[in-house]
Design a protein around this motif. Structure first.
Motif, PDB file in Angstrom:
ATOM      1  N   LYS A 155     -10.347   0.875  22.092  1.00  0.00           N
ATOM      2  CA  LYS A 155      -8.944   0.525  21.926  1.00  0.00           C
ATOM      3  C   LYS A 155      -8.127   1.811  21.818  1.00  0.00           C
TER       4      LYS A 155
ATOM      5  N   LYS B  58      -5.379   4.266  20.342  1.00  0.00           N
ATOM      6  CA  LYS B  58      -4.808   4.401  19.006  1.00  0.00           C
ATOM      7  C   LYS B  58      -3.325   4.057  19.050  1.00  0.00           C
ATOM      8  N   THR B  59      -2.868   3.394  17.991  1.00  0.00           N
ATOM      9  CA  THR B  59      -1.438   3.096  17.914  1.00  0.00           C
ATOM     10  C   THR B  59      -0.712   4.305  17.346  1.00  0.00           C
ATOM     11  N   THR B  60       0.466   4.530  17.864  1.00  0.00           N
ATOM     12  CA  THR B  60       1.255   5.658  17.389  1.00  0.00           C
ATOM     13  C   THR B  60       2.011   5.256  16.131  1.00  0.00           C
ATOM     14  N   LYS B  61       2.589   6.231  15.450  1.00  0.00           N
ATOM     15  CA  LYS B  61       3.369   5.951  14.249  1.00  0.00           C
ATOM     16  C   LYS B  61       4.583   5.095  14.595  1.00  0.00           C
TER      17      LYS B  61
ATOM     18  N   GLU C 106       4.860   2.887  16.994  1.00  0.00           N
ATOM     19  CA  GLU C 106       4.428   1.507  17.212  1.00  0.00           C
ATOM     20  C   GLU C 106       4.119   0.813  15.883  1.00  0.00           C
ATOM     21  N   THR C 107       3.501   1.534  14.955  1.00  0.00           N
ATOM     22  CA  THR C 107       3.187   0.971  13.645  1.00  0.00           C
ATOM     23  C   THR C 107       4.461   0.623  12.895  1.00  0.00           C
TER      24      THR C 107
ATOM     25  N   GLU D 147       6.024  -2.478  14.412  1.00  0.00           N
ATOM     26  CA  GLU D 147       5.267  -3.672  14.044  1.00  0.00           C
ATOM     27  C   GLU D 147       5.591  -4.105  12.615  1.00  0.00           C
TER      28      GLU D 147
END
Length: 108
Positions: A3, A5-8, A10-11, A14
């Motif tokens: 998967k 990694k989600t970036t800051k 994107e976090t 969300e």
């Protein structure tokens, strides 16, 4: 499959969307004073702090520490000061066109 990694960013997006959904669903956010969530009946929860037993005496191990330090840094056997020996250096010899021909060792 790995998967990504989600970036800051994107976090954050969300979390913001989850908060907005909660508020839209008639949810209510309570404001709590700093540190209040860690309190039990208005006091800090001290049941998990290990100060209930009396203090134990410690065994002094100064001689063990001294022996380890002695092994790490043994005293020098010679009393004469150490002289810095110059080491030879590797030098490149170039031809007339600037191309390297060979390496030679030179004393400084």
């Amino acid at each position: 499959m790995i998967k990504p990694k989600t970036t800051k960013k994107e976090t954050r997006q969300e979390l913001e969307s989850l908060v907005e959904e909660f508020i839209k669903a008639k949810g209510e956010i309570q404001q709590v004073d700093m540190g209040e969530s860690g309190l039990v009946d208005g006091k800090y929860n001290t049941s998990h702090i290990g100060f209930s037993e009396p203090r134990q005496d410690r065994t002094p191990l100064n001689h063990v520490v001294a022996a380890i330090q002695h092994k790490k840094h043994p005293p020098s056997s010679s009393s004469a000061p150490k002289t810095n020996k110059t080491r030879p250096k590797k030098k490149v010899i170039y031809d007339d066109f600037g191309e390297p021909l060979r390496w030679v060792w030179e004393d400084e």
